[in-house]
Design a protein around this motif. Sequence first.
Motif, PDB file in Angstrom:
ATOM      1  N   MET A  42       0.829  -1.203   0.000  1.00  0.00           N
ATOM      2  CA  MET A  42       0.000   0.000   0.000  1.00  0.00           C
ATOM      3  C   MET A  42       0.869   1.261   0.000  1.00  0.00           C
ATOM      4  O   MET A  42       0.616   2.203  -0.759  1.00  0.00           O
ATOM      5  N   PHE A  58      -3.345   6.526   1.053  1.00  0.00           N
ATOM      6  CA  PHE A  58      -3.915   5.252   1.461  1.00  0.00           C
ATOM      7  C   PHE A  58      -3.754   5.092   2.970  1.00  0.00           C
ATOM      8  O   PHE A  58      -2.639   5.101   3.485  1.00  0.00           O
ATOM      9  N   VAL A  61      -5.841  -1.080   4.259  1.00  0.00           N
ATOM     10  CA  VAL A  61      -6.000  -2.007   3.147  1.00  0.00           C
ATOM     11  C   VAL A  61      -6.684  -3.274   3.637  1.00  0.00           C
ATOM     12  O   VAL A  61      -6.464  -3.725   4.765  1.00  0.00           O
ATOM     13  N   PHE A 111      -8.706  -0.575  -0.758  1.00  0.00           N
ATOM     14  CA  PHE A 111      -7.917   0.492  -0.155  1.00  0.00           C
ATOM     15  C   PHE A 111      -8.842   1.563   0.422  1.00  0.00           C
ATOM     16  O   PHE A 111      -9.806   1.987  -0.241  1.00  0.00           O
TER      17      PHE A 111
END
Length: 327
Positions: A42, A58, A61, A111
């Motif tokens: 990520m 982000f 996840v 995400f």
Amino acid sequence: MAECPHFTHLLVIPRIRVQNANSISSPLTHGFPSMTAFLGLMWALERKLSETGLDLQFNAVGVVAHHHEEQITQSGFVSTLRLTRNPINKDGSTAAIVEEGRMHMEISLVFAVQSETPPANAEAAQLLARQVRDQLAQLRIAGGSVIPSSAPPHKQQPFMVNMPEDDEAKETLFSRIRLRLLPGFTLVDRQELLEQRHDALREDNPDASRLDAWLSLSRINWHCVANEDPDKKPEWVNDKKGGGWIVPIPVGYGALSALQAPGLVTNARDGQTPFRFVESLYGIGEWISPHRLQKPEHMLWYADSQADDGLYRCANDYRPVVLHDFD
């Protein structure tokens, strides 16, 4: 207690086929990559998108496994990793290459996205999701290579949705998203099961440790139960039956040394970042179908770093839902 960071959008990259990913998730566990690998993916993806001018942050996840195939050979109760035959040195000796367990898998990634410049409409969101997917295809996922998926084209289309602030509206939208992730299983944290097993073991053995509880949950424990009918033989039962798909998992790292200044430790990978030696931390997880989750936070994993305490954990906010309360 840590909570999942705030996010404004969910970005779903479905049906990613990965070849030769690392199936050894820690010194004591194997079978699926550690969540630390997906958090690292990520962050790597976020940096790569930043280089292309895309403003996406982000925060968490989630991973849904649709298919997994660990490269092992089974012989009775013993499983052996299928290792590759690496080239030998010039003198004919074996090259000093540390082998790792490999697996093929098909996964979907979810995400949690925070963006200062969100897409203006659904068409722009679709275009952005495709750009992220194209960048993701150039990265390694847990050491494995992304290859073309065999899923139908309409199931491979990524999408990005704006999550409403209202909790009820958010759960309604997520109920539609999770159906697009079926069939599959997602990993959630079940640390409370470890505490419950530890308390149960201490009733018989006050010296039982959390490691004993972790090992107890990691295996099938058979018990002989007397039958109510004295004419019938006792029945053997195991504590896994009906308890869900419970697995031991690594949940991050714990410090073994003090934090060292950048460049002080010889041969460190990054000479610009503070360094410390760590060991794996372990917990208990459960593989659960996405349709049983009530909100996206139950699926998502995020970093919970407490550097002062020497803890670098992966955290998840899953809480089991009680369907019936007969009390």
